[in-house]
Design a protein around this motif. Structure first.
Motif, PDB file in Angstrom:
ATOM      1  N   SER A  90     -12.484   4.961  -1.817  1.00 20.74           N
ATOM      2  CA  SER A  90     -11.901   5.408  -3.071  1.00 20.74           C
ATOM      3  C   SER A  90     -10.400   5.684  -2.881  1.00 20.74           C
ATOM      4  O   SER A  90      -9.570   5.361  -3.726  1.00 20.74           O
ATOM      5  N   GLN A  91     -10.069   6.237  -1.703  1.00 22.06           N
ATOM      6  CA  GLN A  91      -8.655   6.493  -1.400  1.00 22.06           C
ATOM      7  C   GLN A  91      -7.905   5.173  -1.198  1.00 22.06           C
ATOM      8  O   GLN A  91      -6.761   5.032  -1.610  1.00 22.06           O
ATOM      9  N   LEU A  92      -8.584   4.223  -0.611  1.00 24.50           N
ATOM     10  CA  LEU A  92      -7.958   2.913  -0.392  1.00 24.50           C
ATOM     11  C   LEU A  92      -7.676   2.234  -1.728  1.00 24.50           C
ATOM     12  O   LEU A  92      -6.666   1.554  -1.898  1.00 24.50           O
ATOM     13  N   LYS A  93      -8.576   2.457  -2.674  1.00 23.86           N
ATOM     14  CA  LYS A  93      -8.354   1.861  -3.993  1.00 23.86           C
ATOM     15  C   LYS A  93      -7.236   2.567  -4.738  1.00 23.86           C
ATOM     16  O   LYS A  93      -6.805   2.125  -5.795  1.00 23.86           O
ATOM     17  N   GLY A  94      -6.811   3.728  -4.235  1.00 27.79           N
ATOM     18  CA  GLY A  94      -5.657   4.381  -4.830  1.00 27.79           C
ATOM     19  C   GLY A  94      -5.938   5.659  -5.590  1.00 27.79           C
ATOM     20  O   GLY A  94      -5.111   6.125  -6.361  1.00 27.79           O
ATOM     21  N   SER A  95      -7.131   6.262  -5.396  1.00 24.53           N
ATOM     22  CA  SER A  95      -7.456   7.458  -6.172  1.00 24.53           C
ATOM     23  C   SER A  95      -6.507   8.620  -5.870  1.00 24.53           C
ATOM     24  O   SER A  95      -6.035   9.299  -6.787  1.00 24.53           O
ATOM     25  N   VAL A  96      -6.190   8.834  -4.592  1.00 21.95           N
ATOM     26  CA  VAL A  96      -5.291   9.937  -4.238  1.00 21.95           C
ATOM     27  C   VAL A  96      -3.884   9.617  -4.753  1.00 21.95           C
ATOM     28  O   VAL A  96      -3.228  10.436  -5.388  1.00 21.95           O
ATOM     29  N   GLN A  97      -3.469   8.402  -4.505  1.00 22.05           N
ATOM     30  CA  GLN A  97      -2.146   7.964  -4.933  1.00 22.05           C
ATOM     31  C   GLN A  97      -1.957   8.184  -6.437  1.00 22.05           C
ATOM     32  O   GLN A  97      -0.941   8.710  -6.885  1.00 22.05           O
ATOM     33  N   LYS A  98      -2.974   7.804  -7.204  1.00 16.84           N
ATOM     34  CA  LYS A  98      -2.869   7.875  -8.666  1.00 16.84           C
ATOM     35  C   LYS A  98      -2.706   9.332  -9.113  1.00 16.84           C
ATOM     36  O   LYS A  98      -1.836   9.652  -9.917  1.00 16.84           O
ATOM     37  N   LEU A 149       0.864  -1.185   0.000  1.00 20.25           N
ATOM     38  CA  LEU A 149       0.000   0.000   0.000  1.00 20.25           C
ATOM     39  C   LEU A 149       0.893   1.224   0.000  1.00 20.25           C
ATOM     40  O   LEU A 149       1.994   1.160   0.545  1.00 20.25           O
ATOM     41  N   ASP A 150       0.452   2.323  -0.585  1.00 17.24           N
ATOM     42  CA  ASP A 150       1.210   3.558  -0.358  1.00 17.24           C
ATOM     43  C   ASP A 150       0.657   4.188   0.926  1.00 17.24           C
ATOM     44  O   ASP A 150      -0.300   3.672   1.515  1.00 17.24           O
ATOM     45  N   LEU A 151       1.257   5.287   1.360  1.00 14.51           N
ATOM     46  CA  LEU A 151       0.860   5.841   2.647  1.00 14.51           C
ATOM     47  C   LEU A 151      -0.594   6.338   2.632  1.00 14.51           C
ATOM     48  O   LEU A 151      -1.319   6.179   3.611  1.00 14.51           O
ATOM     49  N   SER A 152      -1.003   6.931   1.504  1.00 16.25           N
ATOM     50  CA  SER A 152      -2.379   7.447   1.453  1.00 16.25           C
ATOM     51  C   SER A 152      -3.375   6.283   1.568  1.00 16.25           C
ATOM     52  O   SER A 152      -4.434   6.424   2.178  1.00 16.25           O
ATOM     53  N   GLN A 153      -3.033   5.154   1.010  1.00 15.36           N
ATOM     54  CA  GLN A 153      -3.929   3.998   1.117  1.00 15.36           C
ATOM     55  C   GLN A 153      -3.926   3.432   2.544  1.00 15.36           C
ATOM     56  O   GLN A 153      -4.962   3.030   3.058  1.00 15.36           O
ATOM     57  N   ASP A 211      -9.249   5.302   7.959  1.00 19.12           N
ATOM     58  CA  ASP A 211     -10.455   6.107   7.733  1.00 19.12           C
ATOM     59  C   ASP A 211     -11.681   5.234   7.474  1.00 19.12           C
ATOM     60  O   ASP A 211     -12.790   5.582   7.862  1.00 19.12           O
ATOM     61  N   VAL A 212     -11.473   4.126   6.788  1.00 20.66           N
ATOM     62  CA  VAL A 212     -12.596   3.216   6.544  1.00 20.66           C
ATOM     63  C   VAL A 212     -13.131   2.731   7.888  1.00 20.66           C
ATOM     64  O   VAL A 212     -14.339   2.712   8.132  1.00 20.66           O
ATOM     65  N   ILE A 213     -12.211   2.394   8.782  1.00 16.99           N
ATOM     66  CA  ILE A 213     -12.624   1.887  10.099  1.00 16.99           C
ATOM     67  C   ILE A 213     -13.387   2.955  10.869  1.00 16.99           C
ATOM     68  O   ILE A 213     -14.358   2.680  11.557  1.00 16.99           O
ATOM     69  N   GLN A 214     -12.932   4.205  10.720  1.00 19.85           N
ATOM     70  CA  GLN A 214     -13.541   5.269  11.522  1.00 19.85           C
ATOM     71  C   GLN A 214     -14.692   5.990  10.839  1.00 19.85           C
ATOM     72  O   GLN A 214     -15.270   6.897  11.426  1.00 19.85           O
ATOM     73  N   ALA A 215     -14.996   5.605   9.612  1.00 23.33           N
ATOM     74  CA  ALA A 215     -16.020   6.328   8.859  1.00 23.33           C
ATOM     75  C   ALA A 215     -17.322   6.395   9.641  1.00 23.33           C
ATOM     76  O   ALA A 215     -17.790   5.394  10.179  1.00 23.33           O
ATOM     77  N   LYS A 216     -17.891   7.619   9.711  1.00 22.96           N
ATOM     78  CA  LYS A 216     -19.106   7.795  10.488  1.00 22.96           C
ATOM     79  C   LYS A 216     -20.350   7.793   9.611  1.00 22.96           C
ATOM     80  O   LYS A 216     -21.461   7.786  10.098  1.00 22.96           O
ATOM     81  N   ASN A 217     -20.163   7.936   8.313  1.00 26.24           N
ATOM     82  CA  ASN A 217     -21.330   7.993   7.447  1.00 26.24           C
ATOM     83  C   ASN A 217     -20.985   7.452   6.070  1.00 26.24           C
ATOM     84  O   ASN A 217     -19.831   7.153   5.775  1.00 26.24           O
ATOM     85  N   GLU A 218     -22.019   7.367   5.258  1.00 25.74           N
ATOM     86  CA  GLU A 218     -21.885   6.760   3.935  1.00 25.74           C
ATOM     87  C   GLU A 218     -20.830   7.468   3.076  1.00 25.74           C
ATOM     88  O   GLU A 218     -20.008   6.836   2.425  1.00 25.74           O
ATOM     89  N   TYR A 219     -20.852   8.806   3.094  1.00 27.88           N
ATOM     90  CA  TYR A 219     -19.908   9.540   2.251  1.00 27.88           C
ATOM     91  C   TYR A 219     -18.470   9.343   2.720  1.00 27.88           C
ATOM     92  O   TYR A 219     -17.551   9.214   1.914  1.00 27.88           O
ATOM     93  N   ALA A 220     -18.289   9.352   4.050  1.00 25.53           N
ATOM     94  CA  ALA A 220     -16.940   9.170   4.592  1.00 25.53           C
ATOM     95  C   ALA A 220     -16.425   7.792   4.193  1.00 25.53           C
ATOM     96  O   ALA A 220     -15.267   7.622   3.802  1.00 25.53           O
ATOM     97  N   ASN A 257      -7.735  14.286   4.344  1.00 29.94           N
ATOM     98  CA  ASN A 257      -6.717  14.127   5.378  1.00 29.94           C
ATOM     99  C   ASN A 257      -5.927  15.431   5.515  1.00 29.94           C
ATOM    100  O   ASN A 257      -5.412  15.971   4.530  1.00 29.94           O
ATOM    101  N   ALA A 258      -5.834  15.942   6.746  1.00 27.87           N
ATOM    102  CA  ALA A 258      -5.177  17.237   6.978  1.00 27.87           C
ATOM    103  C   ALA A 258      -3.704  17.183   6.577  1.00 27.87           C
ATOM    104  O   ALA A 258      -3.145  18.162   6.075  1.00 27.87           O
ATOM    105  N   ARG A 259      -3.092  16.045   6.755  1.00 28.01           N
ATOM    106  CA  ARG A 259      -1.681  15.900   6.400  1.00 28.01           C
ATOM    107  C   ARG A 259      -1.499  16.024   4.884  1.00 28.01           C
ATOM    108  O   ARG A 259      -0.556  16.654   4.410  1.00 28.01           O
ATOM    109  N   HIS A 260      -2.417  15.461   4.150  1.00 31.26           N
ATOM    110  CA  HIS A 260      -2.344  15.554   2.687  1.00 31.26           C
ATOM    111  C   HIS A 260      -2.548  16.998   2.237  1.00 31.26           C
ATOM    112  O   HIS A 260      -1.899  17.477   1.317  1.00 31.26           O
TER     113      HIS A 260
END
Ligand code: GDP
Length: 457
Positions: A150-158, A125-129, A135-144, A392-395
């Protein structure tokens, strides 16, 4: 990563099944020491990869639990290492007993996030993934959840990789030209580079623009409920919270004053602040004052203004209406079950904000409220098909740094500076973006990021 680690990967509370995960070069040795099949014949070390086996965990001669063992050999595993997962009975004692047996037989206890950290360090995985896993674990709602997936699949990384590739190409070109001026000409190059830098700046700006939506998706819309005494604020709050009993969390501050509640309404999360201020009004004669509402509303993303439609507007309302100017606000025309003393049209005109009829008592109008909030914050549509959201604030910080460096490149070009100036700042932008994907982060930061993970992940 020569050690073999293990942890309970499911919640440590009584449940149907508990999972103990083992990862590392000795994972297969550890399980072969403690696993016995029903007939006692199966050699777990010799089974094909990605298979599941029924049997028992033995601590010496004592059968500890009846289990299913999942065998996954490197490299096609989450961590990239040999991995074994033991499905045991989900009792706290049973899980701990199996874990203890695993640890006695050669594994070390995993730190928080250590499995995911290994996945990152082994290039799975890259760091964003890796951060998206959290984030998936902590997601509070559908959009989160959708944006983390989508980030886990690599959208940010790409997206980041594409920009970095473009930048490194230009850096390499400048360096080669400076090394070999006889064969590679830089005539007219600054102008071309300007176009490229502008294009990359647009991409980065585009990403940065999503970060305010990103924050809202991830943390919820910071919402304050205001209104004069008896307008129905606490009734509304109770109604909203009541619909969400299962997922509401109270975070009490050091004083009774600060209390927030998270409410999920049709897939969006509202973080309602100063609920103590609203609830307090139950037992004090002097009900919540406008000054307090003003204070609470200062940093809010959204103000819900509750109006008692059965009474005339008074000076409290006048003050609140004044306060709502230029803010994101929704007027809740409450107590529609009673005869009205003020019209919706008049309120709309006075406030220039959407007015929604509700009855906190009869519990009507909430769907329209949710729809209005959605269209206000997300223009009614959030799609994760082709858009990347920065949550992600770091990003965000790294993107801001990169944007800053690209502005410096632009300035150097416009000022007619020598080419090696361009490459210094291009390199800085390249490095900043690398922090997002993890190519350019130090060990300290990696450790810090993963230390925030939960145990067993
Ligand atoms: P707050 O001071 O703004 O928090 O107002 P409350 O929520 O305490 O409500 C004040 C009074 O109005 C209470 O007696 C509520 O039961 C009543 N109330 C609130 N909403 C409604 C409504 O929609 N219809 C009617 N008929 N009464 C309401």
């Amino acid at each position: 990563m020569n050690t073999t680690i293990a942890a309970i990967s499911t919640a440590v509370s009584a449940s149907g099944i508990g999972i103990i995960r083992i990862s590392g070069p000795e994972a297969m040795d550890v399980i072969s020491r403690i696993y016995r099949s029903k007939g006692g014949k199966k050699k777990i070390k010799e089974v094909p990869t990605h298979t599941i086996h029924y049997g028992y965990i033995y601590d010496g001669e004592e059968a500890v639990d009846e289990v299913l063992v999942m065998v996954m050999r490197a490299p096609k595993t989450f961590t990239g290492e040999d991995t074994v997962e033991i499905d045991c009975h989900g009792g706290v004692y049973a899980m701990n007993r199996v874990l203890e047996t695993v640890l006695k037989n050669g594994a070390k206890i995993a730190g928080p996030g250590e499995f995911t950290k290994r996945a990152f360090l082994n290039g799975r995985l890259d760091l964003s993934q890796a951060e998206a896993v959290m984030d998936v674990i902590q997601a509070k709602n559908e959009y989160a959840l959708r944006s983390s997936m989508s980030q886990l699949k690599g959208s940010v990384q790409k997206t980041i990789k594409e920009i970095r590739n473009d930048l490194i190409y230009e850096i390499a070109f400048i360096e080669s030209a400076l090394d070999d001026p006889e064969h590679i000409s830089l005539d007219g190059y600054p102008q071309k580079l300007l176009g490229i830098v502008e294009k990359e700046q647009r991409s980065i700006d585009g990403l940065l623009k999503t970060s305010s939506d990103g924050k809202i998706i991830r943390e919820g819309i910071e919402t304050v409920i205001v209104g004069k005494p008896n307008a129905g604020k606490s009734s509304l709050l109770n109604l909203l919270v009541g619909e969400n009993k299962a997922i509401v969390t109270d975070i009490e501050g050091t004083t009774r004053d600060i209390l927030e509640e998270y409410i999920t309404l049709h897939g969006i999360t509202l973080k309602i602040v100063d609920t103590a201020g609203i609830r307090e009004t139950q037992d004090v004669v002097e009900k919540i004052g406008v000054s307090r509402a003003r204070e609470a509303a200062k940093d809010a993303d959204l103000i819900l203004y509750v109006v008692d439609s059965s009474t005339l507007l008074d000076e409290n309302d006048e003050e609140i209406i004044e306060m709502l100017k230029g803010r994101k606000a929704i007027v809740l025309y409450n107590k529609t079950d009673l005869a009205s003393a003020v019209s919706m049209e008049a309120l709309e005109e006075r406030t220039s904000h959407p007015v929604i009829p509700i009855s906190a008592k009869e519990e009507t109008g909430i769907t329209q409220l949710a729809e209005t909030i959605k269209s206000m914050f997300f223009s009614g549509k959030i799609s994760f098909n082709d858009e990347v959201y920065i949550t992600n604030a770091r990003h965000k910080e790294a993107l801001e740094e990169a944007a800053q460096s690209l502005s410096m490149v632009r300035r150097s070009i416009e000022d007619g500076m020598p080419e090696d100036f361009f490459s210094i700042d291009l390199m800085a932008a390249y490095a900043s973006l690398g922090k997002i994907t993890g190519e350019e982060v130090g060990e300290d930061l990696v450790n810090e990021i993963f230390s925030k993970f939960c145990m067993g992940k």
